[in-house]
Design a protein around this motif. Structure first.
Motif, PDB file in Angstrom:
ATOM      1  N   GLU A   1       1.923   5.247  -4.946  1.00 51.22           N
ATOM      2  CA  GLU A   1       0.837   5.586  -3.919  1.00 51.22           C
ATOM      3  C   GLU A   1       1.412   6.396  -2.968  1.00 51.22           C
ATOM      4  O   GLU A   1       0.681   7.533  -2.679  1.00 51.22           O
ATOM      5  CB  GLU A   1       0.623   4.311  -3.198  1.00 51.22           C
ATOM      6  CG  GLU A   1      -0.078   3.225  -4.028  1.00 51.22           C
ATOM      7  CD  GLU A   1      -0.218   1.993  -3.391  1.00 51.22           C
ATOM      8  OE1 GLU A   1      -1.289   1.435  -3.233  1.00 51.22           O
ATOM      9  OE2 GLU A   1       0.777   1.470  -2.968  1.00 51.22           O
TER      10      GLU A   1
ATOM     11  N   GLY B   1       0.836  -1.206   0.048  1.00 51.79           N
ATOM     12  CA  GLY B   1      -0.024  -0.101   0.126  1.00 51.79           C
ATOM     13  C   GLY B   1       0.625   1.410  -0.008  1.00 51.79           C
ATOM     14  O   GLY B   1       0.092   2.469  -0.035  1.00 51.79           O
ATOM     15  N   HIS B   2       2.113   1.019  -0.102  1.00 49.76           N
ATOM     16  CA  HIS B   2       2.912   2.279  -0.067  1.00 49.76           C
ATOM     17  C   HIS B   2       4.070   2.321  -1.293  1.00 49.76           C
ATOM     18  O   HIS B   2       5.323   2.535  -0.935  1.00 49.76           O
ATOM     19  CB  HIS B   2       3.635   2.275   1.264  1.00 49.76           C
ATOM     20  CG  HIS B   2       2.631   2.495   2.405  1.00 49.76           C
ATOM     21  ND1 HIS B   2       1.817   3.661   2.815  1.00 49.76           N
ATOM     22  CD2 HIS B   2       2.165   1.598   3.406  1.00 49.76           C
ATOM     23  CE1 HIS B   2       1.060   3.432   3.510  1.00 49.76           C
ATOM     24  NE2 HIS B   2       0.979   2.321   4.188  1.00 49.76           N
TER      25      HIS B   2
ATOM     26  N   GLU C   1       1.392  10.048  -4.623  1.00 46.59           N
ATOM     27  CA  GLU C   1       0.126  10.852  -4.425  1.00 46.59           C
ATOM     28  C   GLU C   1      -0.150  11.300  -3.275  1.00 46.59           C
ATOM     29  O   GLU C   1      -0.905  12.369  -3.165  1.00 46.59           O
ATOM     30  CB  GLU C   1      -0.954   9.635  -4.854  1.00 46.59           C
ATOM     31  CG  GLU C   1      -0.977   9.234  -6.343  1.00 46.59           C
ATOM     32  CD  GLU C   1      -2.299   8.344  -6.747  1.00 46.59           C
ATOM     33  OE1 GLU C   1      -3.148   8.089  -5.938  1.00 46.59           O
ATOM     34  OE2 GLU C   1      -1.798   7.307  -7.567  1.00 46.59           O
TER      35      GLU C   1
END
Length: 91
Positions: free
Chosen positions: A37, A32-33, A40
């Motif tokens: 990502e 998720g990183h 953003e």
């Protein structure tokens, strides 16, 4: 690897700090990183404004450009990791 960054104003510092912090956080490859990502999140107006305020505050305290750049970047990475639940130290 060493990279030379020329900072002549706050507006030079903000994107450079955001970019370096993004690469540092994404380098640990936490789910998720990813680079995209994190990038953003780092380029939202709120985050860029926070970087700008921190950098300016550090300069106003009398820090050199390098010191303010480093302190702001360290604070940004620590805050991001804390909010995301990413450990900032190896156990």
């Amino acid at each position: 690897m060493s990279v030379a960054i020329s900072i002549k104003s706050t507006e030079d510092a903000v994107p450079a700090i955001a970019a370096l912090a993004t690469r540092v956080i994404a380098a640990d490859d936490h789910p998720g990183h990813s680079l995209e990502e994190v990038g953003e999140r780092m380029t939202t107006d709120d985050v860029l404004d926070a970087i700008r305020c921190s950098y300016d505050r550090n300069r106003a305290k009398g820090m050199t450009v390098r010191e303010a750049f480093t302190a702001t970047g360290q604070s940004l990475v620590a805050h991001y990791c804390d909010r995301a639940g990413i450990p900032t130290r190896e156990s």
